[in-house]
Motif scaffolding. Structure first.
Motif: not given
Length: 116
Positions: A11-22
């Motif tokens: 399962v991957t995280l998109s760049a926007s999901a990774a940014r928001r999660l950070a």
């Protein structure tokens, strides 16, 4: 589905999901936090997605990382999520994490439940 055609068990995280999660983890002040994605029975289409922040890894967890943040999926949920991507949509009406799941044959209007 033939095993040659089966999506990879990731399962991957998109760049926007990774940014928001950070951003969320930084606001919580706990760098050990990870995004846990689960699938449970229920919802209007048969299965529903669940998101939670978690600092604990269980024995059957699979960890996927992007840009320094981690997504955790348990073994049973991974069977239903193989090949999926977690996206963060920052829309005009609402901002939320969504799952683009190649295994889902139908989903409800709210996007939080699906069927296979």
């Amino acid at each position: 589905m033939d095993t040659l055609d089966a999506p990879p068990r990731i399962v991957t995280l998109s760049a926007s999901a990774a940014r928001r999660l950070a951003e969320i983890i930084a606001a919580e002040g706990n760098p050990a936090l990870m995004l846990r994605l689960t699938v449970s029975g229920g919802g209007c289409s048969g299965f529903q997605y669940g998101f939670a922040l978690d600092a604990t890894l269980n024995e059957d967890d699979h960890v996927f990382e992007r840009d320094g943040v981690k997504l955790v999926v348990d073994e049973v949920s991974l069977d239903l999520l193989a090949g999926a991507e977690v996206e963060y949509d920052d829309g005009l009406i609402a901002a939320h994490f969504t799952v683009r799941n190649p295994n889902a044959t139908a989903s409800c209007g709210c996007g939080t439940s699906f069927s296979i």
